[in-house]
Motif scaffolding. Structure first.
Motif, PDB file in Angstrom:
ATOM      1  N   LEU A 176       0.864  -1.178   0.000  1.00 45.05           N
ATOM      2  CA  LEU A 176       0.000   0.000   0.000  1.00 45.05           C
ATOM      3  C   LEU A 176       0.898   1.224   0.000  1.00 45.05           C
ATOM      4  CD1 LEU A 176      -2.674  -1.048   2.642  1.00 45.05           C
ATOM      5  CD2 LEU A 176      -3.044  -0.794   0.189  1.00 45.05           C
ATOM      6  N   ASP A 178       0.140   4.616   0.197  1.00 48.87           N
ATOM      7  CA  ASP A 178      -0.158   5.684   1.147  1.00 48.87           C
ATOM      8  C   ASP A 178      -1.636   5.638   1.530  1.00 48.87           C
ATOM      9  OD1 ASP A 178      -1.436   6.640  -1.139  1.00 48.87           O
ATOM     10  OD2 ASP A 178       0.187   8.028  -1.610  1.00 48.87           O
ATOM     11  N   THR A 179      -2.069   6.612   2.307  1.00 49.77           N
ATOM     12  CA  THR A 179      -3.459   6.674   2.765  1.00 49.77           C
ATOM     13  C   THR A 179      -4.431   6.819   1.594  1.00 49.77           C
ATOM     14  OG1 THR A 179      -2.715   7.722   4.808  1.00 49.77           O
ATOM     15  CG2 THR A 179      -5.061   7.889   4.284  1.00 49.77           C
ATOM     16  N   THR A 181      -4.180   5.591  -1.323  1.00 56.25           N
ATOM     17  CA  THR A 181      -4.368   4.266  -1.931  1.00 56.25           C
ATOM     18  C   THR A 181      -5.423   3.470  -1.170  1.00 56.25           C
ATOM     19  OG1 THR A 181      -2.032   4.260  -2.593  1.00 56.25           O
ATOM     20  CG2 THR A 181      -3.200   2.168  -2.669  1.00 56.25           C
ATOM     21  N   ILE A 182      -5.375   3.528   0.164  1.00 56.92           N
ATOM     22  CA  ILE A 182      -6.358   2.803   0.976  1.00 56.92           C
ATOM     23  C   ILE A 182      -7.763   3.350   0.738  1.00 56.92           C
ATOM     24  CG2 ILE A 182      -7.066   2.258   3.340  1.00 56.92           C
ATOM     25  CD1 ILE A 182      -4.129   2.451   4.137  1.00 56.92           C
ATOM     26  N   LEU A 183      -7.888   4.666   0.687  1.00 53.44           N
ATOM     27  CA  LEU A 183      -9.204   5.284   0.454  1.00 53.44           C
ATOM     28  C   LEU A 183      -9.764   4.874  -0.912  1.00 53.44           C
ATOM     29  CD1 LEU A 183      -8.531   8.876   1.862  1.00 53.44           C
ATOM     30  CD2 LEU A 183      -9.817   7.020   2.940  1.00 53.44           C
ATOM     31  N   GLN A 184      -8.884   4.767  -1.889  1.00 51.80           N
ATOM     32  CA  GLN A 184      -9.329   4.349  -3.217  1.00 51.80           C
ATOM     33  C   GLN A 184      -9.803   2.896  -3.209  1.00 51.80           C
ATOM     34  OE1 GLN A 184      -5.789   5.270  -5.457  1.00 51.80           O
ATOM     35  NE2 GLN A 184      -6.506   7.332  -5.995  1.00 51.80           N
ATOM     36  N   LEU A 185      -9.141   2.067  -2.405  1.00 51.07           N
ATOM     37  CA  LEU A 185      -9.503   0.653  -2.348  1.00 51.07           C
ATOM     38  C   LEU A 185     -10.863   0.436  -1.679  1.00 51.07           C
ATOM     39  CD1 LEU A 185      -6.074  -0.994  -1.403  1.00 51.07           C
ATOM     40  CD2 LEU A 185      -7.316  -1.277  -3.541  1.00 51.07           C
ATOM     41  N   ILE A 186     -11.142   1.246  -0.651  1.00 49.92           N
ATOM     42  CA  ILE A 186     -12.393   1.036   0.097  1.00 49.92           C
ATOM     43  C   ILE A 186     -13.528   1.929  -0.402  1.00 49.92           C
ATOM     44  CG2 ILE A 186     -11.098   0.344   2.147  1.00 49.92           C
ATOM     45  CD1 ILE A 186     -11.766   3.062   3.380  1.00 49.92           C
ATOM     46  N   THR A 199      -6.880  -0.523  12.792  1.00 54.60           N
ATOM     47  CA  THR A 199      -5.495  -0.288  12.379  1.00 54.60           C
ATOM     48  C   THR A 199      -4.566  -0.965  13.383  1.00 54.60           C
ATOM     49  OG1 THR A 199      -5.291   1.766  13.657  1.00 54.60           O
ATOM     50  CG2 THR A 199      -6.078   1.945  11.378  1.00 54.60           C
TER      51      THR A 199
END
Length: 260
Positions: A176, A178-179, A181-186, A199
């Motif tokens: 991952l 950065d943050t 990327t995580i927001l895009q995934l969820i 977390t």
């Protein structure tokens, strides 16, 4: 009669002189009052204070030297992680890395340009310091240990290894960036009532990884990628092992070795 060339040259010289005058009279703008500026200068000269940025949040932390040294010694007294050395190991470790680079050059794993760049003849000694974690404790903040290794013996070899491994890391399923990327995934995830967003944090991430296990994991992904020859894989793993086993630094007139 003055030629056009001389006249032009004269004008250029006068223009440069005027620029110098402007630079000499220029005062950098500041948002500090005279008293605040003088106070800042006094803080800078106070050898009993240590001023560091906070580990998180962008704050500036001022500690007295005794308090700072107590936390530094607490970190360095961890015998499972650090070993105190009796003398400066720089020359010995330098010879180890130079021999390693020479073998890489002789076997054509690294070329002449890489060899010249990676070989540091006059290395700096790495220095230990820490950043106060005021988000955990404002009165007695624990420290996040950092070793400043710019221009140290192994810094460019570490850079070389990192350059080779970055593409492999980015291909692993757990990567991952950065943050965002995580927001895009969820973003398109349908949230259910029994879902829990959690977390986790790894304590002392870099120093708790066993050296052999780390090298074995890297070797696995190098082989799996199919992009490297066997002798190059062995050379990379040897380089990582040398970096890990010779990660030394200086603090308070003492030399230490990270020994995990």
């Amino acid at each position: 009669m003055i030629s056009k060339e001389i006249d032009t040259f004269d004008q250029m010289i006068q223009r440069d002189i005027r620029k110098l005058d402007k630079k000499n009279t220029y005062t950098k703008p500041t948002n500090l009052t005279t008293g605040e500026f003088e106070g800042l200068k006094q803080l800078e000269k106070d050898t009993n204070l240590i001023i560091k940025p906070a580990d998180k949040g962008g704050a500036i932390v001022i500690l007295n030297k005794e308090q700072y040294n107590q936390e530094a010694n607490r970190l360095l007294d961890d015998l499972h992680t650090y070993t105190k050395l009796g003398r400066d190991p720089t020359e010995r470790i330098k010879n180890i890395f130079h021999e390693y680079l020479q073998r890489g050059k002789d076997s054509d794993i690294i070329n002449d340009n890489e060899y010249r760049y990676l070989k540091i003849n006059f290395p700096r000694i790495p220095v230990f310091y820490y950043l106060p974690k005021v988000h955990k404790n404002k009165e007695q903040p624990p420290g996040r240990p950092i070793v400043l290794g710019i221009d140290s013996i192994s810094c460019r070899i570490s850079e070389y290894v990192d350059h080779l491994l970055q593409p492999l890391v980015q291909k692993t399923p757990a990567y991952l960036k950065d943050t965002i990327t995580i927001l895009q995934l969820i973003r398109d995830l349908k949230w259910e009532s029994d879902y829990i967003l959690a977390t986790c944090d790894v304590n002392s991430l870099y120093t708790i990884i066993p050296h052999k296990a780390g090298c074995d994991a890297v070797q696995h992904f190098l082989i799996e990628s199919g992009d490297f020859k066997t002798e190059q894989i062995q050379y990379i793993i040897e380089g990582i092992d040398l970096i890990l086993r010779n990660n030394y630094f200086w603090y308070g007139d003492e030399f230490y070795l990270q020994c995990n």
